[in-house]
Write a protein that holds these residues in place. Structure first.
Motif, PDB file in Angstrom:
ATOM      1  N   ASN A 291      11.698  13.836  17.601  1.00 23.54           N
ATOM      2  CA  ASN A 291      11.634  14.383  18.960  1.00 23.54           C
ATOM      3  C   ASN A 291      12.925  15.065  19.391  1.00 23.54           C
ATOM      4  OD1 ASN A 291      13.494  12.471  19.959  1.00 23.54           O
ATOM      5  ND2 ASN A 291      11.883  11.093  20.658  1.00 23.54           N
ATOM      6  N   GLY A 292      13.930  15.079  18.531  1.00 22.70           N
ATOM      7  CA  GLY A 292      15.138  15.846  18.801  1.00 22.70           C
ATOM      8  C   GLY A 292      16.095  15.232  19.795  1.00 22.70           C
ATOM      9  N   LYS A 293      15.836  14.003  20.233  1.00 23.20           N
ATOM     10  CA  LYS A 293      16.712  13.379  21.238  1.00 23.20           C
ATOM     11  C   LYS A 293      18.014  12.881  20.633  1.00 23.20           C
ATOM     12  CE  LYS A 293      13.910  13.740  24.760  1.00 23.20           C
ATOM     13  NZ  LYS A 293      14.238  14.600  25.904  1.00 23.20           N
ATOM     14  N   GLY A 294      17.947  12.286  19.473  1.00 24.06           N
ATOM     15  CA  GLY A 294      19.136  11.703  18.870  1.00 24.06           C
ATOM     16  C   GLY A 294      19.331  10.267  19.332  1.00 24.06           C
ATOM     17  N   LEU A 295      19.852   9.433  18.428  1.00 29.49           N
ATOM     18  CA  LEU A 295      20.003   8.013  18.727  1.00 29.49           C
ATOM     19  C   LEU A 295      21.054   7.729  19.781  1.00 29.49           C
ATOM     20  CD1 LEU A 295      19.783   6.676  15.080  1.00 29.49           C
ATOM     21  CD2 LEU A 295      18.113   6.295  16.899  1.00 29.49           C
ATOM     22  N   ALA A 296      21.916   8.687  20.079  1.00 26.71           N
ATOM     23  CA  ALA A 296      22.937   8.474  21.111  1.00 26.71           C
ATOM     24  C   ALA A 296      22.308   8.248  22.480  1.00 26.71           C
ATOM     25  CB  ALA A 296      23.893   9.666  21.174  1.00 26.71           C
ATOM     26  N   ALA A 297      21.022   8.611  22.639  1.00 25.11           N
ATOM     27  CA  ALA A 297      20.335   8.334  23.902  1.00 25.11           C
ATOM     28  C   ALA A 297      20.234   6.837  24.149  1.00 25.11           C
ATOM     29  CB  ALA A 297      18.935   8.953  23.876  1.00 25.11           C
ATOM     30  N   LEU A 298      20.274   6.036  23.078  1.00 23.95           N
ATOM     31  CA  LEU A 298      20.217   4.582  23.214  1.00 23.95           C
ATOM     32  C   LEU A 298      21.513   3.899  22.796  1.00 23.95           C
ATOM     33  CD1 LEU A 298      16.646   3.645  21.908  1.00 23.95           C
ATOM     34  CD2 LEU A 298      17.442   3.731  24.266  1.00 23.95           C
ATOM     35  N   VAL A 299      22.202   4.463  21.825  1.00 24.09           N
ATOM     36  CA  VAL A 299      23.423   3.848  21.310  1.00 24.09           C
ATOM     37  C   VAL A 299      24.562   4.861  21.395  1.00 24.09           C
ATOM     38  CG1 VAL A 299      24.507   2.791  19.293  1.00 24.09           C
ATOM     39  CG2 VAL A 299      22.076   2.423  19.729  1.00 24.09           C
TER      40      VAL A 299
ATOM     41  N   ILE B 249      11.571  21.364  10.843  1.00 22.31           N
ATOM     42  CA  ILE B 249      10.267  21.269  11.502  1.00 22.31           C
ATOM     43  C   ILE B 249       9.451  20.248  10.713  1.00 22.31           C
ATOM     44  CG2 ILE B 249       8.157  22.499  12.126  1.00 22.31           C
ATOM     45  CD1 ILE B 249       9.881  25.068  12.208  1.00 22.31           C
ATOM     46  N   VAL B 250       9.054  19.165  11.366  1.00 29.12           N
ATOM     47  CA  VAL B 250       8.346  18.089  10.686  1.00 29.12           C
ATOM     48  C   VAL B 250       6.879  18.138  11.102  1.00 29.12           C
ATOM     49  CG1 VAL B 250       8.284  15.614  10.196  1.00 29.12           C
ATOM     50  CG2 VAL B 250      10.450  16.717  10.774  1.00 29.12           C
TER      51      VAL B 250
ATOM     52  N   ARG C  21       0.556  20.041  11.485  1.00 28.15           N
ATOM     53  CA  ARG C  21       0.810  20.276  12.908  1.00 28.15           C
ATOM     54  C   ARG C  21       2.034  19.503  13.383  1.00 28.15           C
ATOM     55  NH1 ARG C  21      -4.929  20.402  16.088  1.00 28.15           N
ATOM     56  NH2 ARG C  21      -3.486  19.915  17.779  1.00 28.15           N
ATOM     57  N   THR C  22       2.848  20.168  14.206  1.00 27.42           N
ATOM     58  CA  THR C  22       4.045  19.509  14.744  1.00 27.42           C
ATOM     59  C   THR C  22       3.710  18.567  15.895  1.00 27.42           C
ATOM     60  OG1 THR C  22       4.426  21.407  16.213  1.00 27.42           O
ATOM     61  CG2 THR C  22       5.542  21.420  14.076  1.00 27.42           C
ATOM     62  N   ASP C  23       2.650  18.873  16.667  1.00 28.52           N
ATOM     63  CA  ASP C  23       2.320  17.998  17.792  1.00 28.52           C
ATOM     64  C   ASP C  23       1.831  16.642  17.294  1.00 28.52           C
ATOM     65  OD1 ASP C  23       0.039  19.243  16.757  1.00 28.52           O
ATOM     66  OD2 ASP C  23      -1.035  19.204  18.667  1.00 28.52           O
ATOM     67  N   PHE C  24       1.127  16.622  16.172  1.00 28.47           N
ATOM     68  CA  PHE C  24       0.689  15.349  15.598  1.00 28.47           C
ATOM     69  C   PHE C  24       1.902  14.486  15.232  1.00 28.47           C
ATOM     70  CE2 PHE C  24      -3.712  16.768  13.797  1.00 28.47           C
ATOM     71  CZ  PHE C  24      -4.165  16.935  15.098  1.00 28.47           C
ATOM     72  N   THR C  25       2.932  15.126  14.699  1.00 24.67           N
ATOM     73  CA  THR C  25       4.135  14.392  14.293  1.00 24.67           C
ATOM     74  C   THR C  25       4.782  13.699  15.479  1.00 24.67           C
ATOM     75  OG1 THR C  25       4.501  16.113  12.634  1.00 24.67           O
ATOM     76  CG2 THR C  25       6.299  14.577  13.042  1.00 24.67           C
ATOM     77  N   LEU C  26       4.890  14.405  16.593  1.00 20.45           N
ATOM     78  CA  LEU C  26       5.497  13.826  17.789  1.00 20.45           C
ATOM     79  C   LEU C  26       4.680  12.633  18.281  1.00 20.45           C
ATOM     80  CD1 LEU C  26       6.487  17.099  19.675  1.00 20.45           C
ATOM     81  CD2 LEU C  26       8.065  15.361  18.845  1.00 20.45           C
ATOM     82  N   HIS C  27       3.374  12.837  18.419  1.00 19.27           N
ATOM     83  CA  HIS C  27       2.504  11.756  18.887  1.00 19.27           C
ATOM     84  C   HIS C  27       2.585  10.548  17.955  1.00 19.27           C
ATOM     85  CE1 HIS C  27       0.311  13.652  22.236  1.00 19.27           C
ATOM     86  NE2 HIS C  27       0.456  14.773  21.564  1.00 19.27           N
ATOM     87  N   PHE C  28       2.477  10.808  16.666  1.00 19.00           N
ATOM     88  CA  PHE C  28       2.419   9.729  15.683  1.00 19.00           C
ATOM     89  C   PHE C  28       3.720   8.931  15.648  1.00 19.00           C
ATOM     90  CE2 PHE C  28       2.945   7.883  11.520  1.00 19.00           C
ATOM     91  CZ  PHE C  28       1.687   7.407  11.192  1.00 19.00           C
ATOM     92  N   SER C  29       4.851   9.616  15.517  1.00 13.83           N
ATOM     93  CA  SER C  29       6.123   8.918  15.322  1.00 13.83           C
ATOM     94  C   SER C  29       6.552   8.162  16.574  1.00 13.83           C
ATOM     95  CB  SER C  29       7.217   9.911  14.908  1.00 13.83           C
ATOM     96  OG  SER C  29       7.409  10.892  15.907  1.00 13.83           O
ATOM     97  N   ILE C  30       6.350   8.753  17.756  1.00 16.13           N
ATOM     98  CA  ILE C  30       6.748   8.072  18.987  1.00 16.13           C
ATOM     99  C   ILE C  30       5.853   6.866  19.234  1.00 16.13           C
ATOM    100  CG2 ILE C  30       6.912   8.315  21.492  1.00 16.13           C
ATOM    101  CD1 ILE C  30       7.732  11.260  20.970  1.00 16.13           C
ATOM    102  N   SER C  31       4.551   7.019  19.001  1.00 14.23           N
ATOM    103  CA  SER C  31       3.638   5.890  19.192  1.00 14.23           C
ATOM    104  C   SER C  31       3.937   4.764  18.210  1.00 14.23           C
ATOM    105  CB  SER C  31       2.186   6.346  19.035  1.00 14.23           C
ATOM    106  OG  SER C  31       1.812   7.204  20.093  1.00 14.23           O
ATOM    107  N   ALA C  32       4.298   5.105  16.969  1.00 13.06           N
ATOM    108  CA  ALA C  32       4.636   4.078  15.987  1.00 13.06           C
ATOM    109  C   ALA C  32       5.862   3.293  16.427  1.00 13.06           C
ATOM    110  CB  ALA C  32       4.877   4.724  14.624  1.00 13.06           C
TER     111      ALA C  32
END
Length: 420
Positions: free
Chosen positions: A266-274, A287-288, A293-304
């Motif tokens: 999602n391009g945020k980077g772990l510094a958003a939390l650490v 591009i993952v 499809r890139t939208d599937f990647t976002l939905h899948f990885s964030i939900s996981a």
């Protein structure tokens, strides 16, 4: 003389042991005071997003007093969700004029005394922070003055701590009026860094860095590709988790792998939390895709990642809210994206269900996993639906036609080889 002192000491130890045993006996109950499940809806998520948008720390000025107002319904739902998820229990919050009552039940492991610890706490509004009027654990009622002394002591310790001092002084007043809780606070720019540092413990930060370094290695392959299928990042990260778990915590390793991948995608980077992650190696951006499809990647990885860390009810609701938001003016409601949300959620749940599921995951990795193992074929599912079209065809969320589509998605995910 020495014999008398030893005898007195023994009597004091015995008396203290009896008091502690009696307190434990009184604190444990056979039945739960509160038994209820938290269920998020898209409306709850929308209100939460609105509340967060109005109080976005990035746009707050230090030293300015602000007030945030939360309804009893939203406050009660959030507290109950946290109790369900993290304490194997339930809670209930009731707001009155100038007062609040908090009841909670926490499930205990099997024991001869009882199955639950029940809390019943009454708080009274003051000119600043609330004070305890009643604090009861099971049948044991603690003096209010003792509870308030402990609260004051804890607050003073936080204020003296370099890690929590800014956060301890943020809240200035809490009031309960007309079924709403209002919190007056003064923002401090040091708070986000302190909270983020406290959010992730040192062991997890060490784990995250290991997977970040692995991701840097995977993203820097010299083949020049800009588009990378998700499985080519996920599978090596999970394989690393499996290897490290031989001498560590397999569930924590799986969680770390999913979190690092989600923040990369999602391009945020772990510094958003650490905050320390600012100094870690940075992975080359790609591009993952998932099933092209890139939208599937976002939905899948964030939900996981959400399912692995926060449980599936919140993950489902966040994904569903996004689809309803798309239907109001974005790309439209997509059952394909719902499928990606559910597939990611199922993987996240599977990887942290317990050592048995983690062992099955290790065997699946040994056989080899591809995109077809992570998400079913959903090209035939409806997508790009406007809100009007979605309601005309499926009647809305929760209606029979909608539920039939969701059930079909669940069947397709359950048929994937890794879950059979």
């Amino acid at each position: 003389m020495m014999r008398r002192l030893l005898r007195l000491l023994l009597l004091l130890v015995l008396a203290l042991s009896v008091l502690v045993a009696g307190a434990i006996y009184l604190a444990i109950d056979g039945t739960a005071l509160v038994a209820r499940q938290a269920t998020f809806t898209p409306a709850h998520i929308e209100r939460a997003r609105w509340l967060l948008a109005r109080n976005d720390p990035r746009y707050m000025r230090a030293g300015v007093l602000r007030t945030v107002v939360v309804s009893q319904e939203d406050l009660d739902l959030t507290a109950n969700y946290l109790a369900n998820r993290y304490a194997r229990g339930a809670s209930q919050i009731v707001l009155q004029e100038g007062r609040a009552t908090v009841r909670a039940s926490v499930a205990l492991p099997p024991n001869p005394l009882g199955g639950f610890i029940n809390l019943d706490v009454a708080l009274r509004e003051t000119a600043t922070l609330p004070r305890v009027e009643r604090f009861q654990i099971g049948s044991l009622r603690l003096p209010a003055f003792l509870c308030n002394w402990l609260l004051d002591w804890g607050l003073s310790r936080m204020q003296a701590s370099a890690n929590y001092a800014a956060a301890a002084d943020v809240v200035k007043q809490v009031r309960s009026r007309g079924g709403f809780l209002s919190v007056l606070f003064e923002w401090n720019e040091a708070v986000p860094g302190q909270l983020r540092a406290a959010l992730v413990d040192e062991d997890d930060q060490v784990r995250w860095r290991v997977y970040q370094e692995k991701l840097v290695e995977l993203a820097s392959q010299p083949d020049g590709r800009r588009v990378v299928p998700l499985d080519q990042l996920l599978v090596p990260l999970l394989a690393l988790a499996s290897d490290r778990a031989r001498t560590g915590d397999v569930l924590a390793e799986n969680r770390a792998a999913l979190i690092v991948l989600a923040f990369y995608v999602n391009g945020k980077g772990l510094a958003a939390l650490v905050p320390k992650a600012q100094e870690w190696p940075k992975a080359q951006r790609h591009i993952v895709t998932l099933n092209g499809r890139t939208d599937f990647t976002l939905h899948f990885s964030i939900s996981a990642a959400l399912a692995a860390t926060a449980g599936s009810p919140l993950s489902d609701a966040v994904g569903l809210y996004k689809e309803l938001d798309d239907a109001r003016g974005g790309s439209g409601f997509s059952f394909n994206d719902i499928a990606a949300d559910r597939a990611g959620t199922r993987l996240g749940e599977w990887l942290v269900e317990g050592r048995g599921s983690a062992d099955r995951a290790r065997r699946a990795l040994a056989r080899g996993l591809g995109e077809q193992d992570l998400m079913p074929d959903v090209r035939d599912l409806p997508e790009f639906l406007t809100e009007a079209e979605f309601k005309r065809r499926f009647g809305g969320v929760g209606q029979p036609a909608y539920q039939a589509m969701v059930a079909d998605i669940e069947r397709r995910i359950a048929a994937l080889s890794i879950y059979r």
